[in-house]
Design an enzyme around this catalytic site. Structure first.
Site, PDB file in Angstrom:
ATOM      1  N   GLY A  16       0.808  -1.230   0.000  1.00 17.67           N
ATOM      2  CA  GLY A  16       0.000   0.000   0.000  1.00 17.67           C
ATOM      3  C   GLY A  16       0.830   1.264   0.000  1.00 17.67           C
ATOM      4  O   GLY A  16       0.472   2.256   0.631  1.00 17.67           O
ATOM      5  N   LYS A  80       6.156  21.545  -9.965  1.00 17.59           N
ATOM      6  CA  LYS A  80       7.572  21.319 -10.302  1.00 17.59           C
ATOM      7  C   LYS A  80       7.741  21.515 -11.806  1.00 17.59           C
ATOM      8  O   LYS A  80       7.024  20.889 -12.587  1.00 17.59           O
ATOM      9  CB  LYS A  80       7.968  19.887  -9.905  1.00 17.59           C
ATOM     10  CG  LYS A  80       9.321  19.431 -10.438  1.00 17.59           C
ATOM     11  CD  LYS A  80       9.632  17.997 -10.051  1.00 17.59           C
ATOM     12  CE  LYS A  80      10.916  17.517 -10.722  1.00 17.59           C
ATOM     13  NZ  LYS A  80      11.166  16.084 -10.511  1.00 17.59           N
ATOM     14  N   PRO A  98      14.661  21.869 -17.939  1.00 18.36           N
ATOM     15  CA  PRO A  98      13.245  22.247 -17.901  1.00 18.36           C
ATOM     16  C   PRO A  98      12.353  21.129 -18.414  1.00 18.36           C
ATOM     17  O   PRO A  98      12.785  20.298 -19.205  1.00 18.36           O
ATOM     18  CB  PRO A  98      13.194  23.447 -18.858  1.00 18.36           C
ATOM     19  CG  PRO A  98      14.337  23.264 -19.786  1.00 18.36           C
ATOM     20  CD  PRO A  98      15.364  22.414 -19.098  1.00 18.36           C
ATOM     21  N   GLY A 348      11.291   6.848 -10.300  1.00 14.97           N
ATOM     22  CA  GLY A 348      10.548   5.802  -9.586  1.00 14.97           C
ATOM     23  C   GLY A 348       9.061   5.818  -9.925  1.00 14.97           C
ATOM     24  O   GLY A 348       8.494   4.818 -10.398  1.00 14.97           O
ATOM     25  N   ILE A 349       8.426   6.940  -9.685  1.00 12.93           N
ATOM     26  CA  ILE A 349       6.976   7.001  -9.886  1.00 12.93           C
ATOM     27  C   ILE A 349       6.643   6.936 -11.382  1.00 12.93           C
ATOM     28  O   ILE A 349       5.659   6.335 -11.794  1.00 12.93           O
ATOM     29  CB  ILE A 349       6.401   8.260  -9.195  1.00 12.93           C
ATOM     30  CG1 ILE A 349       6.641   8.144  -7.684  1.00 12.93           C
ATOM     31  CG2 ILE A 349       4.915   8.431  -9.486  1.00 12.93           C
ATOM     32  CD1 ILE A 349       6.421   9.405  -6.884  1.00 12.93           C
TER      33      ILE A 349
HETATM   34  P1  FDA Z   1       6.770   0.995  -0.447  1.00 12.54           P
HETATM   35  O1  FDA Z   1       7.927   0.480   0.355  1.00 12.54           O
HETATM   36  O2  FDA Z   1       6.363   2.398  -0.230  1.00 12.54           O
HETATM   37  O3  FDA Z   1       5.497   0.087  -0.156  1.00 12.54           O
HETATM   38  C1  FDA Z   1       5.603  -1.289   0.077  1.00 12.54           C
HETATM   39  C2  FDA Z   1       4.285  -1.784   0.629  1.00 12.54           C
HETATM   40  O4  FDA Z   1       4.304  -3.199   0.731  1.00 12.54           O
HETATM   41  C3  FDA Z   1       3.953  -1.243   2.004  1.00 12.54           C
HETATM   42  O5  FDA Z   1       2.577  -0.941   2.122  1.00 12.54           O
HETATM   43  C4  FDA Z   1       4.289  -2.414   2.904  1.00 12.54           C
HETATM   44  O6  FDA Z   1       3.573  -2.392   4.117  1.00 12.54           O
HETATM   45  C5  FDA Z   1       3.840  -3.573   2.010  1.00 12.54           C
HETATM   46  N1  FDA Z   1       4.416  -4.865   2.379  1.00 12.54           N
HETATM   47  C6  FDA Z   1       5.704  -5.260   2.276  1.00 12.54           C
HETATM   48  N2  FDA Z   1       5.840  -6.520   2.743  1.00 12.54           N
HETATM   49  C7  FDA Z   1       4.598  -6.904   3.127  1.00 12.54           C
HETATM   50  C8  FDA Z   1       4.066  -8.082   3.718  1.00 12.54           C
HETATM   51  N3  FDA Z   1       4.853  -9.125   4.022  1.00 12.54           N
HETATM   52  N4  FDA Z   1       2.747  -8.123   3.987  1.00 12.54           N
HETATM   53  C9  FDA Z   1       1.925  -7.087   3.718  1.00 12.54           C
HETATM   54  N5  FDA Z   1       2.377  -5.958   3.170  1.00 12.54           N
HETATM   55  C10 FDA Z   1       3.692  -5.857   2.891  1.00 12.54           C
HETATM   56  N6  FDA Z   1      10.657   8.220  -6.772  1.00 12.54           N
HETATM   57  C11 FDA Z   1      10.254   9.291  -7.474  1.00 12.54           C
HETATM   58  O7  FDA Z   1       9.524   9.131  -8.450  1.00 12.54           O
HETATM   59  N7  FDA Z   1      10.646  10.532  -7.129  1.00 12.54           N
HETATM   60  C12 FDA Z   1      11.482  10.766  -6.095  1.00 12.54           C
HETATM   61  O8  FDA Z   1      11.789  11.920  -5.792  1.00 12.54           O
HETATM   62  C13 FDA Z   1      11.955   9.642  -5.365  1.00 12.54           C
HETATM   63  N8  FDA Z   1      12.818   9.810  -4.332  1.00 12.54           N
HETATM   64  C14 FDA Z   1      13.275   8.707  -3.651  1.00 12.54           C
HETATM   65  C15 FDA Z   1      14.258   8.847  -2.663  1.00 12.54           C
HETATM   66  C16 FDA Z   1      14.769   7.720  -2.018  1.00 12.54           C
HETATM   67  C17 FDA Z   1      15.872   7.879  -0.991  1.00 12.54           C
HETATM   68  C18 FDA Z   1      14.267   6.430  -2.325  1.00 12.54           C
HETATM   69  C19 FDA Z   1      14.787   5.209  -1.632  1.00 12.54           C
HETATM   70  C20 FDA Z   1      13.270   6.300  -3.282  1.00 12.54           C
HETATM   71  C21 FDA Z   1      12.798   7.425  -3.966  1.00 12.54           C
HETATM   72  N9  FDA Z   1      11.852   7.294  -4.976  1.00 12.54           N
HETATM   73  C22 FDA Z   1      11.478   8.380  -5.708  1.00 12.54           C
HETATM   74  C23 FDA Z   1      11.205   6.014  -5.255  1.00 12.54           C
HETATM   75  C24 FDA Z   1       9.828   6.029  -4.605  1.00 12.54           C
HETATM   76  O9  FDA Z   1       9.967   6.220  -3.209  1.00 12.54           O
HETATM   77  C25 FDA Z   1       9.088   4.734  -4.866  1.00 12.54           C
HETATM   78  O10 FDA Z   1       9.116   4.448  -6.241  1.00 12.54           O
HETATM   79  C26 FDA Z   1       7.647   4.821  -4.443  1.00 12.54           C
HETATM   80  O11 FDA Z   1       7.523   5.328  -3.140  1.00 12.54           O
HETATM   81  C27 FDA Z   1       6.966   3.490  -4.529  1.00 12.54           C
HETATM   82  O12 FDA Z   1       7.311   2.643  -3.461  1.00 12.54           O
HETATM   83  P2  FDA Z   1       6.573   1.262  -3.357  1.00 12.54           P
HETATM   84  O13 FDA Z   1       5.118   1.505  -3.246  1.00 12.54           O
HETATM   85  O14 FDA Z   1       7.071   0.377  -4.422  1.00 12.54           O
HETATM   86  O15 FDA Z   1       7.146   0.669  -1.972  1.00 12.54           O
END
Ligand code: FDA
Length: 508
Positions: A16, A80, A98, A348-349
């Site tokens: 989520g 942005k 840009p 990422g997004i």
């Molecule tokens: P996320 O970790 O947020 O979610 C995982 C989900 O799975 C959670 O709800 C968790 O509870 C669930 N889960 C895991 N195991 C489970 C289990 N066993 N049972 C039940 N649920 C479980 N991208 C971008 O576009 N712009 C940006 O500026 C940045 N900046 C950035 C900085 C840094 C330092 C990082 C590390 C990453 C970014 N990103 C980014 C990437 C971005 O953060 C990422 O792509 C999105 O938040 C998506 O994350 P997820 O939803 O994939 O994982």
């Protein structure tokens, strides 16, 4: 029971975070798919970073059928218009990437004529072809108050609070009929043919489905742990593997909000600085091979200044790379479970958006052969996309002229540059980039983005074939003059960024 037919009747999303809830919203609201369930664990939580986006987010949001105002308020979002890079080329430089395409669009016809001008008055490439750098340096918004939702005269994306964005997507998805299941997956049950049958939660509940989307974050519980997809590391090319993040309050409620991401280079990495309405999101992304965590924290604190004195940074560790197979059998991975590069350029997004669009197109009832063929097409396309992003991100580092630290010297070492990028750079020293350098279908970043970074970094192209080889010199001069002439109008008409945000927050 195993059958030869495949119907993606019940789709179960695991996770989520931004990926999981964007998948749920896209399937339920944009594609009007019934029977979607999402499992999320409050015990584990979400990564909660990822505040910068790419302009594709506007059509993704518009297609959810929401209003821009509601999104801005609920996600604490701001506008942005690109990324301002400070100190990447020689330590004292500043250039802008840009979101506006150059005047004339993706056509490269103007570039050789800008290159051929070696006068001292030549503006930067970005300034020659768009007014957007002047707009952001004046602190202006990309659109007028009365512009329709999700559009304006400047191309734009958003910054937002990742946790609030996920909450908002959850609310609109549940309202559209998505079943939310709170619980932690303890085990994954497979069918005899290897497909996933169900997720078994720690309290014994069983969540069955026909198709599974793995949005479980870095753990990659389904695609990696259960199905064994291998991981291609890009760590030899893109060195950053850690980040320290802080949420920095503004000194006053009316502090100006930057309408762009500020990316400042440091000894062993770079800081992102993102303005939201009530705070800044600031983080130092660095290479653990090139500096210690203590040195990284000192760098971040030096950058933030006294406003950070009472704040404790949060550390994030990550591996840079991607899964070669992101769809196996009845499971596709989206988000961090599929792969991740460092935060540079907010890929990422954007990769979540493209994966969802592709899954939406490919995931139809049919026989298993068709489903497995869809998986192969998805895998080849996504792996191609990820590989090309490596080139684009590496471009920001490898043409640096900085030699002050091992981090920058190593980044410019040809051994760390992918062959395909090295080949392009070798040619671009004597001719401008051509669209035939790119397989545009697989490019997340179109050729104009390469041009902005290449020439923003001060890359030198010598027109070995002579300027006369490139037609359209007069048209190019007229186009440059039109951009110059449009600048005062843009600066006079566009509102201050915070004023526009106040307008959206105040309107009922
Ligand atoms: P996320 O970790 O947020 O979610 C995982 C989900 O799975 C959670 O709800 C968790 O509870 C669930 N889960 C895991 N195991 C489970 C289990 N066993 N049972 C039940 N649920 C479980 N991208 C971008 O576009 N712009 C940006 O500026 C940045 N900046 C950035 C900085 C840094 C330092 C990082 C590390 C990453 C970014 N990103 C980014 C990437 C971005 O953060 C990422 O792509 C999105 O938040 C998506 O994350 P997820 O939803 O994939 O994982």
């Amino acid at each position: 029971m195993t059958t030869d037919t495949f119907s993606p009747g019940r789709v179960v999303i695991l996770g989520g975070g931004t990926a999981g809830w964007l998948a749920a919203a896209y399937f339920s609201r944009t594609l009007k798919m019934p029977n979607i369930a999402l499992v999320e664990s409050s015990e584990i939580g979400i990564i909660g970073v990822g505040e910068g986006t790419f302009p594709t987010i506007r059509s993704t949001l518009a297609n959810l059928g929401i209003s821009e105002r509601e999104f801005l308020v609920r996600a604490n979002a701001t506008f942005k218009q690109g990324v301002l890079f400070n100190g990447w080329a020689d330590g004292a430089d500043s250039y802008f990437h840009p979101f506006n395409l150059p005047i004339g669009g993706e056509d490269e016809a103007l570039l050789p004529h800008w290159i051929a001008d070696d006068s001292a008055q030549r503006p930067s490439w970005a300034d020659a072809v768009t007014v957007q750098e002047r707009v952001i340096r004046a602190g202006l918004a990309p659109k007028l108050m009365q512009d329709p939702d999700f559009s304006g005269p400047m191309n734009y994306a958003y910054h937002f609070d990742a946790a609030r964005f996920a909450d908002y997507l959850r609310d609109i998805s549940v309202a559209a009929g998505v079943e939310r299941i709170e619980g932690t997956v303890a085990q994954v049950e497979k069918q005899a043919d290897g497909d996933i049958a169900s997720l078994i939660l720690s309290d014994g509940r069983r969540v069955g489905g026909d198709f599974f989307i793995d949005c479980s974050g870095f753990r990659a519980l389904l695609i990696g742990e259960t199905l064994g997809a291998s991981f291609t590391s890009c760590g030899d090319t893109l060195f950053n593997d850690r980040a320290l993040a802080m949420q920095v309050p503004y000194p006053a409620a009316d502090t100006p909000v930057r309408p762009y991401t500020l990316a400042t280079a440091h000894e062993a990495g770079w800081t992102w600085d993102i303005g939201l309405t009530e705070r800044r999101g600031v983080g130092y992304v660095y290479s653990s091979r090139h500096c210690s965590d203590d040195e990284a924290e000192a760098t971040l604190r030096r950058y933030v200044g006294t406003q950070g004195d009472a704040l404790t940074p949060r550390q994030l560790r990550f591996a840079t790379g991607y899964r070669d197979q992101q769809w196996i059998g009845n499971c596709a991975a989206v988000g961090l479970s599929a792969g991740f590069f460092e935060p540079l350029e907010s890929t990422g997004i954007m990769l979540i958006e493209s994966a969802l669009r592709m899954i939406g197109d490919f995931l139809v009832p049919g026989d298993r052969d068709a489903r497995d063929a869809a998986a192969r097409a998805f895998n080849s396309h996504m792996a191609g996309r990820f590989a090309r992003i490596v080139n684009f991100l590496k471009l920001h580092y490898c043409i640096t002229r900085r030699i002050d630290t091992a981090y920058w010297r190593d980044n410019a070492d040809p051994a760390s540059i992918p062959d395909s990028l090295r080949d392009m750079l070798a040619q671009w020293r004597t001719r401008p980039p051509s669209r035939f350098d790119f397989t545009v279908d697989l490019e997340t970043f179109l050729p104009p983005s390469y041009h902005y970074i290449l020439y923003g970094m001060g890359f030198h192209t010598r027109l070995a074939a002579g300027a006369a080889r490139y037609p359209g010199a007069r048209d190019a001069q007229q186009a440059f003059a039109r951009v110059k002439a449009a600048s005062p109008g843009a600066l006079a008409n566009l509102p201050d960024h915070r004023a526009l945000l106040d307008h959206f927050h105040a309107r009922p």
